[in-house]
Design a protein around this motif. Structure first.
Motif, PDB file in Angstrom:
ATOM      1  N   ILE A   1       0.788  -1.297   0.003  1.00 58.20           N
ATOM      2  CA  ILE A   1       0.004   0.050   0.010  1.00 58.20           C
ATOM      3  C   ILE A   1       0.958   1.201   0.091  1.00 58.20           C
ATOM      4  CG2 ILE A   1      -1.991  -1.240   1.341  1.00 58.20           C
ATOM      5  CD1 ILE A   1      -1.250   0.080   3.976  1.00 58.20           C
ATOM      6  N   ALA A   2       0.237   2.451  -0.180  1.00 59.15           N
ATOM      7  CA  ALA A   2       0.973   3.674  -0.250  1.00 59.15           C
ATOM      8  C   ALA A   2       0.070   4.827  -0.040  1.00 59.15           C
ATOM      9  CB  ALA A   2       1.506   3.869  -1.560  1.00 59.15           C
ATOM     10  N   GLU A   3       0.989   5.864   0.550  1.00 56.46           N
ATOM     11  CA  GLU A   3       0.176   7.103   1.020  1.00 56.46           C
ATOM     12  C   GLU A   3      -0.364   7.831  -0.588  1.00 56.46           C
ATOM     13  OE1 GLU A   3       1.537   8.361   5.298  1.00 56.46           O
ATOM     14  OE2 GLU A   3       2.496   9.192   3.697  1.00 56.46           O
ATOM     15  N   PRO A   4      -1.038   8.629  -0.556  1.00 56.59           N
ATOM     16  CA  PRO A   4      -1.357   9.487  -1.814  1.00 56.59           C
ATOM     17  C   PRO A   4      -0.177  10.329  -2.200  1.00 56.59           C
ATOM     18  CG  PRO A   4      -3.290   9.788  -0.231  1.00 56.59           C
ATOM     19  CD  PRO A   4      -2.030   9.413   0.511  1.00 56.59           C
ATOM     20  N   ASN A   5       0.028  10.189  -3.547  1.00 55.91           N
ATOM     21  CA  ASN A   5       0.986  10.756  -4.333  1.00 55.91           C
ATOM     22  C   ASN A   5       2.312  10.863  -3.981  1.00 55.91           C
ATOM     23  OD1 ASN A   5       1.346  12.751  -6.663  1.00 55.91           O
ATOM     24  ND2 ASN A   5       1.769  14.347  -5.177  1.00 55.91           N
ATOM     25  N   ALA A   6       2.609   9.435  -3.548  1.00 54.66           N
ATOM     26  CA  ALA A   6       3.951   9.400  -2.977  1.00 54.66           C
ATOM     27  C   ALA A   6       4.777   8.778  -4.485  1.00 54.66           C
ATOM     28  CB  ALA A   6       4.028   8.200  -2.050  1.00 54.66           C
ATOM     29  N   LEU A   7       6.119   9.219  -4.407  1.00 53.39           N
ATOM     30  CA  LEU A   7       6.906   8.777  -5.371  1.00 53.39           C
ATOM     31  C   LEU A   7       7.552   7.588  -5.027  1.00 53.39           C
ATOM     32  CD1 LEU A   7       8.890   9.524  -7.926  1.00 53.39           C
ATOM     33  CD2 LEU A   7      10.373  10.368  -6.367  1.00 53.39           C
ATOM     34  N   ILE A   8       7.079   6.397  -6.008  1.00 54.75           N
ATOM     35  CA  ILE A   8       7.743   5.309  -5.764  1.00 54.75           C
ATOM     36  C   ILE A   8       8.322   4.696  -6.838  1.00 54.75           C
ATOM     37  CG2 ILE A   8       7.236   2.869  -5.128  1.00 54.75           C
ATOM     38  CD1 ILE A   8       4.395   4.113  -3.938  1.00 54.75           C
ATOM     39  N   CYS A   9       9.728   4.302  -6.830  1.00 58.23           N
ATOM     40  CA  CYS A   9      10.504   3.994  -7.982  1.00 58.23           C
ATOM     41  C   CYS A   9      11.700   3.283  -7.512  1.00 58.23           C
ATOM     42  CB  CYS A   9      10.537   5.159  -9.029  1.00 58.23           C
ATOM     43  SG  CYS A   9      11.640   6.771  -8.093  1.00 58.23           S
ATOM     44  N   PHE A  10      12.400   2.827  -8.612  1.00 53.03           N
ATOM     45  CA  PHE A  10      13.907   2.485  -8.510  1.00 53.03           C
ATOM     46  C   PHE A  10      14.670   3.673  -8.914  1.00 53.03           C
ATOM     47  CE2 PHE A  10      17.978   0.982  -9.915  1.00 53.03           C
ATOM     48  CZ  PHE A  10      18.393   0.074  -8.646  1.00 53.03           C
ATOM     49  N   ALA A  11      14.822   4.060 -10.108  1.00 54.38           N
ATOM     50  CA  ALA A  11      15.382   5.395 -10.579  1.00 54.38           C
ATOM     51  C   ALA A  11      14.268   6.336 -10.928  1.00 54.38           C
ATOM     52  CB  ALA A  11      16.263   5.109 -12.190  1.00 54.38           C
TER      53      ALA A  11
END
Length: 283
Positions: free
Chosen positions: A222-232
């Motif tokens: 799960i995630a919070e709204p508008n969170a940046l989630i990535c590798f690069a």
């Protein structure tokens, strides 16, 4: 012409400079997203979320524990584990000096804090990353605390929640940091074998080796709204492929639409959703 045409009128100017009252620092907060100003107390009462645009401000473990644990009652675990500069690494300054500086400025031992308590009556172990400590970077202490948290969960039959907020691996520790990716992934298989749930909450930002390891390995992601989630990050990708990226690329909502997340939870409902999910798994 009279030379008295201009005179300074001192009437009403009665306060000396030394008697002036300045507004103390830290009373006001300006939203990074919409620039709305609110008091720090108003922000705290709204769980550090902007009341106008719903921007979820970055917070550390103490704030998350206050939001999640019943009556803010919890026990800290593994506080004796501290980072060391095994490699004698130096860039702009020695890594050892960076550690001491981060500890003194944040009051934290490292970028991961672990606590155990109850959410709506359901027992939990929560391992939360602290972005203020060297960008929440994943070093050997972070990996060790997650590993010991898993052992604690297995011994006490408790679900595990990891809250990620990180710039990635702590490169000042080189291979010691990178091996935590494999170490935490291997330990999570032990938690799965014990049939205990692992919930991964990704917050802004969750990047690099953290995303490439335990952050994306939850039974529920799960995630919070508008969170940046990535590798690069998006800038690096855009410069590599030489193409414009879709709107909201690598944000929570984009990842949810493309099947990388199970759901997005705002902080006001986070505790309820987590306790319900854990209760469902434990049954």
């Amino acid at each position: 012409m009279s030379s008295t045409w201009f005179r300074r009128n001192k009437k009403g100017i009665l306060t000396s400079t030394t008697e002036k009252k300045e507004t103390p620092d830290g009373l006001w907060h300006k939203c990074p997203e919409c620039k709305t100003t609110s008091t720090v107390k108003e922000l705290h009462d709204n769980l550090h979320v902007c009341h106008k645009c719903n921007y979820h401000n970055r917070i550390n473990s103490a704030e998350y524990f206050e939001i999640l644990f019943d009556n803010n009652n919890y026990e800290l675990l593994f506080e004796n584990i501290r980072p060391k500069d095994h490699l004698g690494f130096v860039d702009m300054k020695p890594y050892g000096a960076r550690i001491i500086e981060a500890q003194e400025s944040t009051g934290l031992g490292d970028a991961m804090t672990v606590g155990t308590g109850k959410m709506n009556g359901t027992g939990f172990v929560v391992a939360c990353m602290n972005f203020s400590f060297i960008g929440g970077s994943m070093g050997s202490v972070v990996g060790e605390k997650i590993s010991r948290s898993i052992d604690y969960c297995i011994a006490n039959k408790l679900p595990l929640l990891v809250i990620s907020k990180s710039g990635g691996a702590r490169m000042m520790e080189s291979a010691f940091s990178l091996m935590q990716m494999a170490k935490t992934a291997a330990k999570l298989t032990q938690l799965a074998s014990a049939r205990l749930p692992y919930i991964s909450l990704m917050t802004d930002p969750t990047t690099g080796g953290v995303t490439a390891s335990y952050a994306m390995l939850g039974d529920i992601n799960i995630a919070e709204p508008n969170a940046l989630i990535c590798f690069a990050g998006p800038r690096v990708i855009k410069e590599t492929i030489k193409k414009d990226l879709p709107a909201g690329f690598q944000r929570s909502e984009f990842l949810l639409d493309h099947g990388f997340l199970d759901f997005i939870a705002e902080r006001k409902v986070l505790k309820t959703k987590l306790s319900l999910a854990a209760e469902w798994f434990m049954k």
